[in-house]
Write a protein that holds these residues in place. Sequence first.
Motif, PDB file in Angstrom:
ATOM      1  N   ALA A  58      -2.614  25.996 105.800  1.00  8.05           N
ATOM      2  CA  ALA A  58      -3.269  25.922 104.492  1.00  8.05           C
ATOM      3  C   ALA A  58      -2.205  26.006 103.411  1.00  8.05           C
ATOM      4  N   ARG A  59      -2.390  25.250 102.343  1.00  3.43           N
ATOM      5  CA  ARG A  59      -1.462  25.273 101.212  1.00  3.43           C
ATOM      6  C   ARG A  59      -2.234  25.246  99.900  1.00  3.43           C
ATOM      7  N   GLY A  60      -1.687  25.909  98.904  1.00  6.99           N
ATOM      8  CA  GLY A  60      -2.277  25.844  97.574  1.00  6.99           C
ATOM      9  C   GLY A  60      -1.954  24.506  96.931  1.00  6.99           C
ATOM     10  N   ILE A  61      -2.899  23.968  96.176  1.00  4.18           N
ATOM     11  CA  ILE A  61      -2.701  22.674  95.521  1.00  4.18           C
ATOM     12  C   ILE A  61      -1.952  22.909  94.202  1.00  4.18           C
ATOM     13  N   GLY A 109      -1.404  26.448  92.640  1.00 11.15           N
ATOM     14  CA  GLY A 109      -0.583  26.442  93.839  1.00 11.15           C
ATOM     15  C   GLY A 109      -0.517  27.764  94.573  1.00 11.15           C
ATOM     16  N   ARG A 110      -0.953  28.836  93.931  1.00 12.46           N
ATOM     17  CA  ARG A 110      -0.901  30.148  94.572  1.00 12.46           C
ATOM     18  C   ARG A 110      -2.012  30.301  95.609  1.00 12.46           C
ATOM     19  N   LEU A 111      -1.747  31.122  96.617  1.00 11.52           N
ATOM     20  CA  LEU A 111      -2.766  31.573  97.549  1.00 11.52           C
ATOM     21  C   LEU A 111      -2.462  33.019  97.910  1.00 11.52           C
ATOM     22  N   CYS A 112      -3.443  33.719  98.469  1.00 12.26           N
ATOM     23  CA  CYS A 112      -3.194  35.061  98.989  1.00 12.26           C
ATOM     24  C   CYS A 112      -3.121  34.980 100.509  1.00 12.26           C
ATOM     25  N   VAL A 113      -2.891  36.107 101.155  1.00 12.39           N
ATOM     26  CA  VAL A 113      -2.747  36.110 102.615  1.00 12.39           C
ATOM     27  C   VAL A 113      -4.022  35.619 103.297  1.00 12.39           C
ATOM     28  N   LYS A 114      -5.190  35.911 102.705  1.00 12.51           N
ATOM     29  CA  LYS A 114      -6.446  35.468 103.309  1.00 12.51           C
ATOM     30  C   LYS A 114      -6.614  33.952 103.193  1.00 12.51           C
ATOM     31  N   GLY A 115      -6.313  33.432 102.012  1.00  9.49           N
ATOM     32  CA  GLY A 115      -6.450  31.994 101.822  1.00  9.49           C
ATOM     33  C   GLY A 115      -5.463  31.188 102.633  1.00  9.49           C
ATOM     34  N   ARG A 116      -4.224  31.707 102.793  1.00  9.96           N
ATOM     35  CA  ARG A 116      -3.191  30.937 103.484  1.00  9.96           C
ATOM     36  C   ARG A 116      -3.259  31.078 105.003  1.00  9.96           C
ATOM     37  N   TYR A 117      -3.678  32.253 105.475  1.00  3.75           N
ATOM     38  CA  TYR A 117      -3.637  32.468 106.927  1.00  3.75           C
ATOM     39  C   TYR A 117      -4.992  32.846 107.538  1.00  3.75           C
ATOM     40  N   GLY A 118      -5.997  33.064 106.704  1.00  7.79           N
ATOM     41  CA  GLY A 118      -7.262  33.547 107.237  1.00  7.79           C
ATOM     42  C   GLY A 118      -8.227  32.462 107.663  1.00  7.79           C
ATOM     43  N   PHE A 119      -7.713  31.390 108.258  1.00  2.42           N
ATOM     44  CA  PHE A 119      -8.580  30.268 108.646  1.00  2.42           C
ATOM     45  C   PHE A 119      -8.804  30.189 110.157  1.00  2.42           C
ATOM     46  N   GLU A 120      -8.154  31.023 110.933  1.00  5.68           N
ATOM     47  CA  GLU A 120      -8.168  30.838 112.381  1.00  5.68           C
ATOM     48  C   GLU A 120      -9.530  31.138 113.001  1.00  5.68           C
ATOM     49  N   TYR A 121     -10.405  31.847 112.273  1.00  3.89           N
ATOM     50  CA  TYR A 121     -11.753  32.074 112.794  1.00  3.89           C
ATOM     51  C   TYR A 121     -12.484  30.748 113.003  1.00  3.89           C
ATOM     52  N   GLY A 150     -11.883  31.211  93.623  1.00  6.78           N
ATOM     53  CA  GLY A 150     -12.134  29.783  93.852  1.00  6.78           C
ATOM     54  C   GLY A 150     -10.871  28.948  93.865  1.00  6.78           C
ATOM     55  N   CYS A 151      -9.863  29.396  94.601  1.00  2.81           N
ATOM     56  CA  CYS A 151      -8.577  28.690  94.636  1.00  2.81           C
ATOM     57  C   CYS A 151      -8.707  27.310  95.271  1.00  2.81           C
ATOM     58  N   ASP A 152      -8.031  26.326  94.650  1.00  2.23           N
ATOM     59  CA  ASP A 152      -7.955  24.985  95.236  1.00  2.23           C
ATOM     60  C   ASP A 152      -6.961  25.025  96.387  1.00  2.23           C
ATOM     61  N   ILE A 153      -7.370  24.491  97.532  1.00  2.00           N
ATOM     62  CA  ILE A 153      -6.601  24.659  98.751  1.00  2.00           C
ATOM     63  C   ILE A 153      -6.625  23.382  99.590  1.00  2.00           C
ATOM     64  N   SER A 154      -5.525  23.094 100.257  1.00  2.00           N
ATOM     65  CA  SER A 154      -5.462  21.969 101.202  1.00  2.00           C
ATOM     66  C   SER A 154      -5.428  22.541 102.612  1.00  2.00           C
ATOM     67  N   LEU A 155      -6.355  22.110 103.451  1.00  2.00           N
ATOM     68  CA  LEU A 155      -6.396  22.533 104.852  1.00  2.00           C
ATOM     69  C   LEU A 155      -5.904  21.393 105.735  1.00  2.00           C
ATOM     70  N   TYR A 156      -5.106  21.748 106.741  1.00  2.00           N
ATOM     71  CA  TYR A 156      -4.523  20.747 107.632  1.00  2.00           C
ATOM     72  C   TYR A 156      -5.054  20.946 109.048  1.00  2.00           C
ATOM     73  N   LYS A 157      -5.548  19.853 109.631  1.00  2.00           N
ATOM     74  CA  LYS A 157      -6.164  19.893 110.950  1.00  2.00           C
ATOM     75  C   LYS A 157      -5.319  19.084 111.931  1.00  2.00           C
TER      76      LYS A 157
END
Length: 499
Positions: free
Chosen positions: A256-259, A267-279, A240-247
Amino acid sequence: MSEKLINAKIDGKDYQFPVGMTILDACKSAGYDIPTLCYLKGIAEEGACGMCVVEVKKARTLQRACITKVTDGMEITTDSSAIHEARKTNLELALAHHPLDCMTCDADGDCELQELAYQFGIKKSQFLIDREAFESPKKTAWDTNPFIQFDPQKCILCRRCVDACENQALVEAIGMAMRGSESVVSTPFNVPLEETDCQFCGACVQACPVGALVEKPRIGKGKIFNLEKTDTICAYCGTGCDISLYKDKKNNLVMARGIVDAMPNKGRLCVKGRYGFEYVNSNERLTKPLIKENGKFREATWEEAIAYTATRLQEIKDKYGPDAIGVLGSSRCTNEDNFAVQKFARAVIGTNNVDNCARLCHASTIAGLGKALGTGAATNPVDDIKNADVMFVIGSNMTESHPVIAQFVKENKKKRGAKLIVCDPRKTDLAKVADIYIQHFPGIDVALLNGMMKVMVDKGLVNKEFIEAHTEGYEEFVKVVSKYDLDMVSRLTRVDKAL
């Protein structure tokens, strides 16, 4: 016990601070603004840039506020002509090899170096080598990976990326190579980044104060002031990482960035959280309801689709009864959404046929946790890991399934010296750094655990007061584990009983 305080002066005013606090933290807590460039609290604290220098009475030289501790009776000056000139010179040194391409840089408006140059009125560094100002980007070992772009000409050698990889991601995939003016951030022997232990969590990118490290998916999609930010929760795993998404202006997610400082990921994220949004940007996503007629789908309005669904559910309920209908929730939904789903199933349809995708992968843990702790879910926060003296991992490859939690486990081992025990048939990432690694035969976890618990009981390694106060069924438990002698467990698990 109250915290011990010491007395100090900042710009002539008296203050009290806890023992061990740095000048930088003391000044910030008192409302003084001290510029920094290489500093990230708890991650990068090396004093490399020299932007935070202050005057300390009786000190022969200016002191770096981020690494100098406040002492009793210390008198600190945060602003003077000498301090200003030193900071400006250090900033110009950081700009000495930096290209003057802010207009086309993706970090424009989100660059700490740019902001400091503006504050100090620096248009061009007196140390700048003109031929480097607009030199074309050089090829690097980072070019072949799909996630991170590295431009060494924009790098100011602050080491924040290196420290983030070492102290936040706990990977150490990158470091400093060469010396002096030839220094550069590099992979070991300059091999491609994807051939290192890099997990592409992007901690280095988020730590970079300039445009030297940039997420490849966002390049050319807009500068930070062109993007719309939304704070949310990552939907991939149970951390349940807190995350900022940019559109961007085309309504596509580009970054995507960790808060920072937000729990549970800090502030941490993994590869899925940081880059897995393109779907989310895929043209194949459904954007309108579809109703199948004569074997083919056609688009429908939401009103029509909802009315159609309600009618069909009512028809099925009337003909076959409410238990002919089942309702599936999703772990990607919020708790509130899933509550509404089960309420709809039970109160509206009248069935208890409610299921969830988590049942498939968590059926055993839900049953075990429910019996042992009263609920089939975690009963303590992730942050409690940092308080553990011993961490025991079995049945989980955290680095793959919950990468951010794996980072907290490694951090606790590194910073507090906590012991790590890993039981896994595969030699996982955590197994490589474990104090004790037990490689047991697949599917024999229960026998292994029962054998370990029998040893604890036999050797009196149990807290009897805790057991009497907080547990039940202990005698029955002892009877069960008593059957698992070391020879039998060693034979079943193929683990040396000496372990």
